[in-house]
Design a protein around this motif. Sequence first.
Motif, PDB file in Angstrom:
ATOM      1  N   SER A 574      52.785  50.068  44.237  1.00  0.00           N
ATOM      2  CA  SER A 574      53.634  49.018  43.689  1.00  0.00           C
ATOM      3  C   SER A 574      55.099  49.453  43.626  1.00  0.00           C
ATOM      4  CB  SER A 574      53.156  48.606  42.292  1.00  0.00           C
ATOM      5  OG  SER A 574      53.418  49.650  41.371  1.00  0.00           O
TER       6      SER A 574
ATOM      7  N   GLU B  78      54.687  47.132  29.158  1.00  0.00           N
ATOM      8  CA  GLU B  78      54.105  48.401  29.610  1.00  0.00           C
ATOM      9  C   GLU B  78      53.496  49.075  28.399  1.00  0.00           C
ATOM     10  OE1 GLU B  78      53.941  52.596  30.976  1.00  0.00           O
ATOM     11  OE2 GLU B  78      54.819  51.798  29.149  1.00  0.00           O
ATOM     12  N   ASN B  98      51.077  44.453  27.683  1.00  0.00           N
ATOM     13  CA  ASN B  98      50.449  44.636  28.977  1.00  0.00           C
ATOM     14  C   ASN B  98      49.938  46.074  29.005  1.00  0.00           C
ATOM     15  OD1 ASN B  98      49.819  44.677  31.688  1.00  0.00           O
ATOM     16  ND2 ASN B  98      51.951  44.800  32.386  1.00  0.00           N
ATOM     17  N   GLN B 100      49.269  47.916  31.465  1.00  0.00           N
ATOM     18  CA  GLN B 100      49.720  48.672  32.642  1.00  0.00           C
ATOM     19  C   GLN B 100      50.490  49.927  32.213  1.00  0.00           C
ATOM     20  OE1 GLN B 100      52.491  46.420  35.007  1.00  0.00           O
ATOM     21  NE2 GLN B 100      52.706  48.012  36.564  1.00  0.00           N
ATOM     22  N   GLU B 101      50.253  51.021  32.938  1.00  0.00           N
ATOM     23  CA  GLU B 101      50.988  52.259  32.654  1.00  0.00           C
ATOM     24  C   GLU B 101      51.942  52.560  33.801  1.00  0.00           C
ATOM     25  OE1 GLU B 101      48.217  55.393  31.850  1.00  0.00           O
ATOM     26  OE2 GLU B 101      47.497  54.471  29.986  1.00  0.00           O
ATOM     27  N   ASP B 133      45.439  43.183  30.396  1.00  0.00           N
ATOM     28  CA  ASP B 133      45.900  43.674  31.691  1.00  0.00           C
ATOM     29  C   ASP B 133      46.634  42.538  32.407  1.00  0.00           C
ATOM     30  OD1 ASP B 133      46.302  44.665  34.180  1.00  0.00           O
ATOM     31  OD2 ASP B 133      44.197  45.176  34.574  1.00  0.00           O
ATOM     32  N   LEU B 135      48.964  42.663  34.538  1.00  0.00           N
ATOM     33  CA  LEU B 135      49.227  42.908  35.960  1.00  0.00           C
ATOM     34  C   LEU B 135      48.104  42.331  36.819  1.00  0.00           C
ATOM     35  CD1 LEU B 135      50.943  44.207  38.201  1.00  0.00           C
ATOM     36  CD2 LEU B 135      49.672  46.325  37.846  1.00  0.00           C
ATOM     37  N   SER B 136      46.859  42.583  36.422  1.00  0.00           N
ATOM     38  CA  SER B 136      45.733  42.043  37.200  1.00  0.00           C
ATOM     39  C   SER B 136      45.741  40.520  37.197  1.00  0.00           C
ATOM     40  CB  SER B 136      44.398  42.532  36.635  1.00  0.00           C
ATOM     41  OG  SER B 136      44.339  43.922  36.742  1.00  0.00           O
TER      42      SER B 136
END
Lengths: 601, 195
Positions: A574, B78, B98, B100-101, B133, B135-136
Amino acid sequence: MKELLLGNEAVARGAWEAGVHVVSSYPGTPSTEITETLAKLSSVYCEWSPNEKVSAEVAIGAAIGGGRAMCCMKHVGLNVAADPLFTASYAGVNGGLVFAVADDPGLFSSQNDQDSRFYALSAHVPMLEPSDSAECHEFAKKAFELSEKYDTPVILRLTTRVSHSRSPVEVGERNVVPKKPYKKDIQKYVMMPGMAKKRQAIVKERDRVMTGEADAWVKLDNPGRKLGVITSGICYQYVREVFPDASVLKLGMIYPLPERSIKEFAASVEELIVVEELEPYIENYVRQLGIAYVEGKKYFTPLGELGTEKIRQSYYGTKTPVAELSEGSGLKPEDAPMRPPTMCPGCPHRGVFYTLSQLKLRVTGDIGCYTLGAAAPYKAMDACICMGASIGMSHGMEKAESVARAEAGAGDNDSDGIRGTVAVIGDSTFIHSGITGLVNIVYNKGASTVIILDNSITGMTGHQQNPTTGKTIRMEDTYPVDLTLLCKAVGVNRVRVEDPFDLKKFKAAVLEEIDANEPSVIIARRPCVLLKGVNYGKPVEIDGDKCRKCGACMRLGCPAILKTEDGRMKIDRSLCTGCEFCVQMCGFGAIGKKTEGGDNK
Amino acid sequence: MKQDELNILIIGVGGQGTLLASRFLGDVALRLGRDVKVSEVHGMSQRGGSVETCVRIGENVASPIIDRGMADVVLSFESVEALRALEYLKPGGTVIMNTQEILPMPVISGAAVYPDNVPERLSGGNFRVIALDALSIAEKCGSAKCVNVVLLGILSAVIPGIAPDVWRQSLESVVPAKLLETNRRAFEEGIKAAE
């Protein structure tokens, strides 16, 4: 309808409605959006000038010629434009002339925390300070009228939190202001000693008269309370929240300061404090008026920006409670690792700074994205002071070296054991004020090596065009300055263009040029990866079977390359831009783009 | 949270679209006829650094900045940024995050450690945590770049009293027309995920 505008957009809108004819600026956070916004509006001429001094001079000329003019800059830009400002104060104007100057308390994106209010004081130029977007709009408009009424440039002082906050603004239509007739007036506009002495007296009188004008720019909240607060700009907003019951004297004009209003206010309260960021500018003035019981910096730090919490803690000594983690979590907010800014994946500067760190050269740096070359893992910068300074500094370092060497009879051995000094500077910064440093090196027989990081844009401030890009602020085609020809024209014989992503060749070029006994310039040319039209295709991948966990690719400091738990490297798809710079770091052929057959190429 | 005041702190990593999110919320407030101030971050910290923006909605908003303990909601793009922003959150406030890392450079280079299981460890404190999540969800909607709008969809489901139409009108006004369909999906999926 009300629009939600940034302070900077509101300044632009106010100036546009005031019928401004000419706007000339140099980009600098937090001031940049003023000029960018104006360039999108009709009927006004806008330009990016090579530096703030030129931008001020263009605006001064436009104003003397009878037009309404504005130049915009960040606080350190006013240092560059200070020379024209001080004397423009004597000459006065014809059409209205406004300097929009944005300070950056707290150094969000700056190299120092200077307080521009002292420029107004020492140049005797009226200064206005808005506290939200609606006032940015109103004050910008009125600044032009004020400038014409009192025959003076006017500074509109902004700070980051005013420039970069949005609040509602009632916008209006453009007022078409005809250019004022121009009349030749040598006594007024030609500043030789004889004329300037006469103008100096006029400026003194202007200061006196305008102290009364400043009284018209105050706003008094909650009169007659025990505690009185004097404040201006963004601090007014903080004060409204922290001291909702206090009497508040809000100053809109901060040079000259409103003597009568301040004295009356001071006499009406039992306790008097000044809430201002940075230096005790207002506080000192209040003391100077003989009001000895005023306090300000006794409570509020002169370092960085203030805010509601800092003001509350400093004055009341109380701390606002915050959300707390459970004891069992084993986690504290301080456990969040720092996230400093980094060079983007695909950034062309990475090639230059990787090379410089490998060669362990002494590097004088400059202002731009590439100042991040001072950060880990490169740490390839030794000094960075201001726009354009890299070139003068490297010359100075080399001269000090050569004098010391000669006196010590040390021949060619470098007394500090350093292989050589190079200056690194961006394309826009080189045009801003690096070129004069290069002329100096040639003229004074230096032998420095200058690396111009030409990424085809002014990067850090968000992609502004500059004289080397071939486009104007309105994206019209124009003549691009040819950096190679320019360097040759000032007398540099050794000028070469190199690709910073070709590591082998770039390293060889640097070694060759630092060994040369004359000035040299390497133009490291590759466009900013964020520019439209730069497309490196799909991300690269690391073949886990080929990766030997050596970590060579990690040394590039690319945020897209990560270490997995088993010690192998992997690519964050990404983030990877597909620039393939890292491919040449791998001795085992593990990094590449997947081809149709499924193998890395 | 008080009926007449709403402070939302948005935190993320430079390049994640936090600015669009704050403008979106500013637009919602204007449509409701409320006073609003939004503070943004430009310049140096946008280069992959930690980026905070503040949105303050009320009857008469003074400071544009959300200071210590002032946020009703922390909207974190994040995982570890949610932890970083805790000092801004009121006791009893809400973290929407979110999971996400995105590893910071000091973690990549080995100079710092990224804490494990941040979302799980956040819950149990004196505040509410909604961890998803995003991002997904965004990727499923057609673009990883829609993380911001997914999170706004979640937010719209969590804060009471704003008509769905207002949110949708604001979405149309801040998102470029050609990206509108994807973003509409992202917003609706955000709402669903919050339920």
